[in-house]
Write a protein that holds these residues in place. Structure first.
Motif, PDB file in Angstrom:
ATOM      1  N   HIS A  17       0.844  -1.190   0.000  1.00  0.00           N
ATOM      2  CA  HIS A  17       0.000   0.000   0.000  1.00  0.00           C
ATOM      3  C   HIS A  17       0.882   1.243   0.000  1.00  0.00           C
ATOM      4  O   HIS A  17       2.058   1.186   0.355  1.00  0.00           O
ATOM      5  CB  HIS A  17      -0.878   0.023   1.250  1.00  0.00           C
ATOM      6  CG  HIS A  17      -1.620  -1.256   1.475  1.00  0.00           C
ATOM      7  ND1 HIS A  17      -2.769  -1.566   0.795  1.00  0.00           N
ATOM      8  CD2 HIS A  17      -1.366  -2.300   2.292  1.00  0.00           C
ATOM      9  CE1 HIS A  17      -3.202  -2.747   1.199  1.00  0.00           C
ATOM     10  NE2 HIS A  17      -2.365  -3.221   2.104  1.00  0.00           N
ATOM     11  N   TYR A  19       1.137   4.072   1.970  1.00  0.00           N
ATOM     12  CA  TYR A  19       1.823   4.493   3.194  1.00  0.00           C
ATOM     13  C   TYR A  19       2.903   3.498   3.622  1.00  0.00           C
ATOM     14  O   TYR A  19       3.945   3.888   4.147  1.00  0.00           O
ATOM     15  CB  TYR A  19       0.825   4.731   4.336  1.00  0.00           C
ATOM     16  CG  TYR A  19       0.195   6.102   4.253  1.00  0.00           C
ATOM     17  CD1 TYR A  19       0.860   7.217   4.750  1.00  0.00           C
ATOM     18  CD2 TYR A  19      -1.042   6.280   3.648  1.00  0.00           C
ATOM     19  CE1 TYR A  19       0.301   8.486   4.653  1.00  0.00           C
ATOM     20  CE2 TYR A  19      -1.610   7.536   3.542  1.00  0.00           C
ATOM     21  CZ  TYR A  19      -0.940   8.647   4.048  1.00  0.00           C
ATOM     22  OH  TYR A  19      -1.488   9.894   3.940  1.00  0.00           O
ATOM     23  N   HIS A  58      -8.082  -3.205  -4.853  1.00  0.00           N
ATOM     24  CA  HIS A  58      -8.661  -2.577  -3.662  1.00  0.00           C
ATOM     25  C   HIS A  58      -8.823  -3.601  -2.559  1.00  0.00           C
ATOM     26  O   HIS A  58      -9.241  -4.735  -2.793  1.00  0.00           O
ATOM     27  CB  HIS A  58      -9.987  -1.914  -4.013  1.00  0.00           C
ATOM     28  CG  HIS A  58      -9.807  -0.780  -4.969  1.00  0.00           C
ATOM     29  ND1 HIS A  58      -9.327   0.444  -4.574  1.00  0.00           N
ATOM     30  CD2 HIS A  58     -10.010  -0.685  -6.295  1.00  0.00           C
ATOM     31  CE1 HIS A  58      -9.243   1.241  -5.616  1.00  0.00           C
ATOM     32  NE2 HIS A  58      -9.655   0.567  -6.683  1.00  0.00           N
ATOM     33  N   ASP A  66     -11.063   1.902   2.707  1.00  0.00           N
ATOM     34  CA  ASP A  66     -10.419   0.904   1.848  1.00  0.00           C
ATOM     35  C   ASP A  66      -9.024   1.380   1.441  1.00  0.00           C
ATOM     36  O   ASP A  66      -8.750   2.576   1.366  1.00  0.00           O
ATOM     37  CB  ASP A  66     -11.254   0.653   0.596  1.00  0.00           C
ATOM     38  CG  ASP A  66     -12.575  -0.029   0.905  1.00  0.00           C
ATOM     39  OD1 ASP A  66     -12.774  -0.453   2.066  1.00  0.00           O
ATOM     40  OD2 ASP A  66     -13.405  -0.123  -0.010  1.00  0.00           O
ATOM     41  N   LYS A  67      -8.161   0.406   1.176  1.00  0.00           N
ATOM     42  CA  LYS A  67      -6.803   0.695   0.719  1.00  0.00           C
ATOM     43  C   LYS A  67      -6.643   0.198  -0.707  1.00  0.00           C
ATOM     44  O   LYS A  67      -7.357  -0.694  -1.151  1.00  0.00           O
ATOM     45  CB  LYS A  67      -5.771  -0.031   1.592  1.00  0.00           C
ATOM     46  CG  LYS A  67      -5.567   0.536   2.955  1.00  0.00           C
ATOM     47  CD  LYS A  67      -4.412  -0.194   3.624  1.00  0.00           C
ATOM     48  CE  LYS A  67      -4.076   0.418   4.953  1.00  0.00           C
ATOM     49  NZ  LYS A  67      -2.919  -0.229   5.567  1.00  0.00           N
ATOM     50  N   THR A  68      -5.666   0.761  -1.373  1.00  0.00           N
ATOM     51  CA  THR A  68      -5.279   0.266  -2.684  1.00  0.00           C
ATOM     52  C   THR A  68      -3.928  -0.395  -2.533  1.00  0.00           C
ATOM     53  O   THR A  68      -2.982   0.207  -2.017  1.00  0.00           O
ATOM     54  CB  THR A  68      -5.214   1.409  -3.711  1.00  0.00           C
ATOM     55  OG1 THR A  68      -6.489   2.044  -3.766  1.00  0.00           O
ATOM     56  CG2 THR A  68      -4.850   0.885  -5.084  1.00  0.00           C
ATOM     57  N   ARG A  69      -3.859  -1.628  -2.974  1.00  0.00           N
ATOM     58  CA  ARG A  69      -2.609  -2.388  -2.931  1.00  0.00           C
ATOM     59  C   ARG A  69      -2.054  -2.423  -4.352  1.00  0.00           C
ATOM     60  O   ARG A  69      -2.790  -2.624  -5.313  1.00  0.00           O
ATOM     61  CB  ARG A  69      -2.883  -3.798  -2.432  1.00  0.00           C
ATOM     62  CG  ARG A  69      -1.629  -4.588  -2.171  1.00  0.00           C
ATOM     63  CD  ARG A  69      -1.949  -5.861  -1.457  1.00  0.00           C
ATOM     64  NE  ARG A  69      -2.291  -6.862  -2.466  1.00  0.00           N
ATOM     65  CZ  ARG A  69      -2.448  -8.140  -2.209  1.00  0.00           C
ATOM     66  NH1 ARG A  69      -2.364  -8.579  -0.985  1.00  0.00           N
ATOM     67  NH2 ARG A  69      -2.713  -8.987  -3.167  1.00  0.00           N
TER      68      ARG A  69
END
Length: 192
Positions: A17, A19, A58, A66-69
């Motif tokens: 991700h 961050y 996602h 939600d995060k995006t990988r």
């Protein structure tokens, strides 16, 4: 600066991700490199997706947004390999503010040039002391240690340059204002 290639190198270890990539980059490069702006990182990731080097997916999270990988593609692996195994060639010259400051101080005369040189030498000596302390604390991290050694070598070279600056730039401090802007005496002064 090819930060996008560094991001590809981070993703070679597996999907991640934004961050987390930022944190891994800063840990890998150490404090001497400086922080990575998260907004810039997301621009890089968007460009890598657009170029087909990375694919996003996602990840839903119940208690957080939600995060995006991001995952490296085969084309991204090829791009990373091509970049990482080819020699780096300087194409942009040596744009260093020090030379602009030397030019400016020279235009103000020998006293201003001497003041700048003394102040800059003191700054570089302080930088060397800080870098030497930092190197001792990061001796166990080979990449960071190498980056710090590079910064030390660069700073020492700048100090050596300043040792001859007053003598080499003396003709510029004596030049008429109109002559300074076009100074180019075969390498003894600064080319405007």
């Amino acid at each position: 600066m090819p930060l996008h290639h560094a991001v590809l190198a981070l993703l070679a270890d597996g999907p991640d991700h934004g961050y987390e990539l930022k944190g891994r980059f800063e840990k890998a490069m150490g404090p001497q490199w400086g922080g990575l702006n998260i907004g810039h990182l997301y621009q890089i990731l968007e460009r890598l997706v657009r170029d087909g080097y990375v694919v996003p997916s996602h990840v839903s999270q119940a208690d957080r947004p939600d995060k995006t990988r991001y995952t490296l593609t085969p084309a991204g692996q090829d791009e990373l390999r091509d970049w990482a195994t080819s020699a780096w060639v300087r194409t942009g010259g040596f744009r260093d503010e020090l030379f602009l400051k030397l030019f400016g101080a020279s235009s103000l005369g020998p006293d201003a040039l001497a003041t700048l040189i003394t102040a800059q030498q003191q700054t570089y000596v302080a930088e060397l002391a800080g870098l030497t302390r930092l190197r001792r604390t990061r001796a166990d991290d080979p990449l960071v240690s190498l980056l710090i050694d590079g910064a030390i070598a660069h700073t020492k070279a700048d100090l050596e340059l300043l040792d001859t600056a007053a003598q080499r730039l003396a003709p510029m401090t004596q030049a008429a204002p109109g002559d300074r802007a076009t100074w180019s005496d075969g390498g003894q002064g600064i080319v405007a």
